[in-house]
Design an enzyme around this catalytic site. Structure first.
Site, PDB file in Angstrom:
ATOM      1  N   GLY A   1      49.664  22.520  20.136  1.00 49.26           N
ATOM      2  CA  GLY A   1      49.594  21.286  19.351  1.00 49.26           C
ATOM      3  C   GLY A   1      49.775  20.054  20.230  1.00 49.26           C
ATOM      4  CG  ASP A   2      53.351  19.517  22.192  1.00 49.34           C
ATOM      5  OD1 ASP A   2      53.462  18.939  21.091  1.00 49.34           O
ATOM      6  OD2 ASP A   2      54.215  20.294  22.634  1.00 49.34           O
TER       7      ASP A   2
ATOM      8  N   GLY B   1      45.256  26.372  13.576  1.00 48.26           N
ATOM      9  CA  GLY B   1      45.521  27.522  14.441  1.00 48.26           C
ATOM     10  C   GLY B   1      44.236  28.032  15.055  1.00 48.26           C
TER      11      GLY B   1
END
Lengths: 325, 325
Positions: A263-264, A234
């Protein structure tokens, strides 16, 4: 060419409402729709970075048709005049396998008063054994021309839990570096097939290993079969434990925003860096800068190009000493 | 043939979730989709009652295409073996006008723990002046073959607030009895064009007249131009004030269930009774029995045929004395 696989593609709808009140009736004040599912998001970022990308997975029914129309349209990540050094978007080729069932919709209901999001996800179409066989055939053809492959997201109904393990084995047999980004049992099974890289977040890593201590959990994930692990922590950045060394990378400052798609973007950063032959520290710089620029973007899932360029040289990367490995 | 007009048709999606928690992510456990918008619901009930029905209004885009496919498919109100005396469904003819914009979706999120519903309604497509002109032409053609017409529901963006007044005037010029079922300013304007019947609920009536006293509000609505008013009073039944007399009709007992679509079933009851030449008390019996059987049906918007047949002879109708008129 970079290949991304999205077995459970989605039409992502975003509904803005003045305020979400359970059990009340709401008029949607603003809405948008875009092709979704993690691998399609990764492809969009790869395309924006100038990498030719092919997407496969399943799409079907009227929702699948809308998704494919949008995928064929202009990229929402148009050239930003503030970031002239970033290349123009490269083509995204649709190599999705058509299925009889209807592609799922996901609905993000954004409370415009608070910015909070309530998510509703349809389960996805029931995929038949024949459709899975068709996907396997398409995938093996595409691997022949791929420099790297990302396997992304959840499994639709009907797909066996070892599906990603099968896809990982096929990539390794074809000599194509493979990144696996999923969770739960499909991740556990997939890791055992020895992917080159996994990119779990802290929750996925804890679910897999039982540990919330990042270094311990990351090492455990490697023992389970992953050659390399990049754990996304994060706002604290990323921890990479690889056969070449271990690094921790962090953005220059914590940022506020919508983490959807961060995240992608990280997957796109890691994969593009691998294909370009960047060092691990440079791959991590790119992944952290991209995911931070995604959190900062006004539209969920896009990344802010100017922020990306500004952040890139300012991401801190620290190598762990061999003793700490 | 009975004509129903739905200017803002919708694809109605129902999502079941185990429990709706704001700002959380939900996997939809069960879902259904059906053609919606009040006039389409009225047509479905008319069809189940054996009345040939034509639907017009607007439909467009990929959502409009799905709606029209579902409309062409088999009716969800199939013959129920328990209710042999009810005729088989009559055809519903699609005479919708195609528009460039995308038909709206409505999403009913049903909390399976409590049964409560949270509603999200897209606003609908922006309809152009040319599309409105096309609808007017189609409507006037259809009026020539219509025994009665129902004008139902909200207006999509781009349609002027006096649209229903225009449609009411055209029906009256063609000598076709017209029922108007809408709310707010479109109702206020529409009434001034002197429709044969309006069917407001207590809230709509209060919004129109400023009064929550049913008899006073109903009389006020007639003074504003409606020849007849049937006010639906929820579980208390209906109050009809017409040129032929005044009646109050009530179900034999209050029932628990989902009131979605009960008003549309009442419209179908009133309109079919008018076309069949039933007396006012018999029209009201049918309307009350149908709407009560809709509340009792397991699927929102359908009606329970067996319950309808059982209720029909048991609906109480009381005539108001001329002094009370």
């Amino acid at each position: 060419m970079i290949l991304t696989v999205t077995l459970n593609t989605a039409l992502d709808l975003t509904y803005g409402v003045p305020e979400l009140v359970p059990h009340a009736s709401h008029r949607v004040s603003d809405m948008s729709e875009r092709p979704g599912g993690k691998g399609l998001n990764v492809a969009r970022v790869l395309s924006a970075l100038g990498h030719e990308t092919v997407v496969t997975g399943f799409a079907g029914g009227s929702t699948g048709a809308v998704l494919r129309e949008l995928l064929a349209g202009p990229s929402p990540l148009e050239a930003d005049p503030r970031a002239a050094s970033v290349p123009a978007p490269a083509p995204i080729t649709d190599a999705l396998v058509t299925v009889a069932g209807n592609t799922r919709r996901t609905i993000a209901v954004v409370d415009r008063a608070t910015g909070d999001t309530t998510q509703l996800n349809e389960p996805g179409p029931l995929v038949s054994a024949d459709e899975w066989t068709a996907l396997l055939g398409r995938y093996e053809e595409l691997l022949a021309g791929a420099d790297a492959v990302a396997l992304c997201g959840s499994l639709p109904p009907g797909i066996h839990v070892g599906a990603y393990a099968e896809l990982v084995r096929a990539a390794r047999a074809a000599g194509v570096p493979v990144l696996l980004d999923t969770s739960g049992e499909p991740l556990r099974r997939g890791i055992a097939a020895r992917p080159d890289l996994i990119k779990p977040n802290a929750d996925e890593l804890a679910q897999l290993t039982g540990s919330r201590e990042p270094m311990r959990a990351t090492r455990d994930a490697r023992r389970r079969g992953a050659h390399g692990v990049v754990a996304s922590l994060g706002p604290d950045g990323m921890l990479a434990v690889t056969p070449d060394g271990s690094w921790q990378a962090a953005p220059p400052a914590k940022v506020l925003g919508n983490p959807t798609g961060a995240g992608d973007s990280a997957v796109a950063g890691l994969l593009s860096g691998l294909v370009e032959g960047l060092s691990w520290p440079d791959r991590l710089r790119r992944a952290v800068a991209l995911s931070t620029a995604t959190v900062l973007a006004p539209t969920a899932g896009d990344f802010d190009r100017a922020a990306y360029e500004e952040l890139l040289p300012r991401v801190g990367v620290e190598e762990h000493t061999p003793a700490a490995r």
